[in-house]
Design an enzyme around this catalytic site. Structure first.
Site, PDB file in Angstrom:
ATOM      1  N   CYS A 133       0.826  -1.221   0.062  1.00 48.90           N
ATOM      2  CA  CYS A 133       0.051   0.037  -0.164  1.00 48.90           C
ATOM      3  C   CYS A 133       0.942   1.251   0.009  1.00 48.90           C
ATOM      4  CB  CYS A 133      -0.960   0.040   1.142  1.00 48.90           C
ATOM      5  SG  CYS A 133      -2.051   1.277   1.266  1.00 48.90           S
ATOM      6  N   VAL A 134       0.758   2.285   0.975  1.00 46.01           N
ATOM      7  CA  VAL A 134       1.285   3.358   1.274  1.00 46.01           C
ATOM      8  C   VAL A 134       2.963   3.213   1.208  1.00 46.01           C
ATOM      9  CG1 VAL A 134       1.277   3.773   3.440  1.00 46.01           C
ATOM     10  CG2 VAL A 134       1.662   5.538   1.994  1.00 46.01           C
TER      11      VAL A 134
END
Length: 526
Positions: A263-264
């Site tokens: 993800c991030v």
């Protein structure tokens, strides 16, 4: 003369009077309810069950379904809205429509009403007590708070914390094989949640599975933000990733590592690779794997509906101490799946008074982390709103202008077909930016279940195909479907880069002394 018959004994069972009134109205409304059959989606779990077949409640759900459909169509037909404005209006209307469901009220939900009548109101009293506790903690409770404890029955893969900075701890996991691949693996999880999404119960743990495959596995455990991190920015997370890579290389005396970014943290790993490439240090990372990560935010999905000036101002207002309380972000993510993550718990726990389930993934979902306010606002502004990372030189870090087209590191890119946080179309765009060899894999399910899918479970499927296709649609059109988990496909890909075997290293017995047992303090810090 015939005597009058003895009148029947009155029904004294709990709720008999209320049920009698409902049944009387049911006889009146039955023809109307029968005429409207077909208005309710049979797959809508909110209205499943025999209780909803009663004409009074059947008519309620039918009326709601017709109204909800009309309200959603009104957004599609509203004049003067651009695509972005219509998407925001559609999301707002859907949120309102979900809140208006008759299933959400004890007076119009027949299951809740019946249980309240049968228990003399005890179910509602128990539900009210649960609601008060949630108000006090400022967060919906989705699972039994006593069922799980980090380090006791989740996040239990054996290992040691071998390195620590003010921003992260580095965990090295104990080997389960005598020989291991010569190139170690470091995993960068998102700091939006705790790392143990990849180390839930042992049978679901990606970490434990990877160790069993003969990999030396390191995990970064980010510190939940506090006031001391008010000046933390993206550069600090990129520097932390490089520090972890260099620490592992030095400790094991290896030239490179395999890296995973989720993800991030995958977004950040892409920037890290670009920084290393610009500095002539790209070979520090032999391969990179991206779990549901975005680098081009032109198609962000429903999360993009939140990124406007008003929301950014709200973030700033809520971050007075230099960090954003993770409960606010948790509420945002819950709104993306309001029926499942907001209204279903409201019904089950507040209206029915049911016990909370024991579900490790839901426990993780509620174990929130705080975010550095300065970095979080910049992330939303520069990446989500302005999409600067996709522009060569659009953003800089550690004194380097980031150009993703310079990344030549071999990359494995995994996306979830039903991902509502990082849509597959958005993840696919990585293939438009990197210059190195790529393998794209589309997994069944979404942002979490699409990643955490152990082979033994035999669930879902994944697709492989032409990673150089012009679009995701073209990829899907020519893709081959494989049943089950994509993890075995990934480990075979990794093994192409790690053909040599070396003796396994025990955490804490080399250059890096053990600081404490895994999973460490940071994952337990609020």
């Amino acid at each position: 003369m015939v005597d009058d018959p003895t009148p029947p004994e009155p029904d004294t069972t709990p709720g008999a009077g209320v049920r009698a009134v409902l049944d009387a109205w049911g006889q009146v409304l039955a023809p109307v309810a029968a005429a409207g059959r077909g208005a309710v989606d049979p797959k809508d779990r909110r209205f499943s069950g025999a209780e909803w077949e009663h004409p009074v409640f059947d008519l309620m759900r039918q009326g709601y379904s017709v109204m909800a459909d009309a309200m959603m169509k009104s957004v599609d037909q509203a004049p003067g809205l651009d695509d972005a404005g219509r998407d925001r209006a559609r999301f707002a209307m859907r949120t309102l429509v979900e809140a208006m469901s008759p299933a959400n009220s004890p007076f119009t939900n027949p299951k809740a009403l019946n249980k309240a009548l049968d228990t003399g109101g005890a179910s509602l009293a128990e539900g009210f007590a649960k609601m008060l506790r949630d108000f006090q903690r400022g967060q919906l409770t989705h699972t039994d708070p006593q069922a799980f404890e980090v380090g006791r029955n989740i996040a239990t893969t054996p290992g040691k914390v071998v390195h620590e900075t003010p921003l992260y701890q580095l965990i090295q996991y104990a080997p389960t094989t005598d020989r291991v691949a010569n190139t170690p693996l470091v995993i960068f999880p998102p700091w939006i949640n705790r790392f143990y999404i990849l180390d839930l119960s042992p049978e679901k743990s990606f970490i434990r599975w990877a160790v069993d495959q003969g990999l030396t596995v390191f995990m970064v455990s980010w510190k939940s933000a506090d006031a001391s991190m008010r000046d933390v920015v993206w550069d600090d997370y990129i520097a932390a990733q490089i520090d972890a890579i260099d620490t592992i290389r030095d400790a094991l005396d290896v030239k490179s590592v395999h890296a995973i970014g989720y993800c991030v943290a995958g977004t950040t790993l892409a920037a890290t690779l670009a920084v290393l490439a610009a500095k002539g240090e790209a070979k520090k990372v032999k391969s990179a794997t991206f779990f549901t990560a975005q680098i081009d935010f032109s198609e962000t999905g429903e999360l993009g509906n939140f990124i406007d000036d008003a929301y950014l101002q709200l973030i700033e207002t809520l971050s007075g101490q230099g960090y954003l309380d993770g409960r606010y972000l948790a509420a945002t993510f819950n709104m993306l799946r309001g029926k499942d993550l907001i209204w279903s718990p409201v019904v089950n726990h507040y209206l029915l008074g049911d016990k909370h389930p024991s579900f490790d993934l839901l426990h993780w979902n509620g174990d929130v982390t705080n975010l550095p306010a300065k970095w979080h606002k910049a992330y939303l502004t520069d990446l989500y709103r302005d999409n600067k990372l996709a522009q060569p030189g659009g953003v800089s870090a550690l004194g380097v202008a980031i150009d993703l087209s310079k990344v030549e590191t071999p990359s494995y890119i995994q996306a979830g077909r039903e991902d509502h946080i990082a849509p597959a179309e958005s993840v696919w765009k990585i293939t438009h930016h990197f210059a190195g060899p790529l393998k794209f894999v589309l997994a069944g399910s979404g942002h979490i279940a699409g990643v955490v899918n152990p082979p033994a479970a035999g669930k879902y499927q994944y697709w492989t195909g032409d990673s150089e296709a012009g679009s995701l649609a073209d990829f899907v059109a020519g893709a081959t479907e494989h049943k089950g988990s994509w993890w075995p496909d990934w480990i075979e890909w990794i093994r192409e880069f790690s053909t040599k075997q070396v003796a396994a290293r025990v955490p804490g017995e080399g250059k890096l002394a053990a600081i404490e047992e895994a999973p460490g303090r940071y994952v337990k810090t609020r």
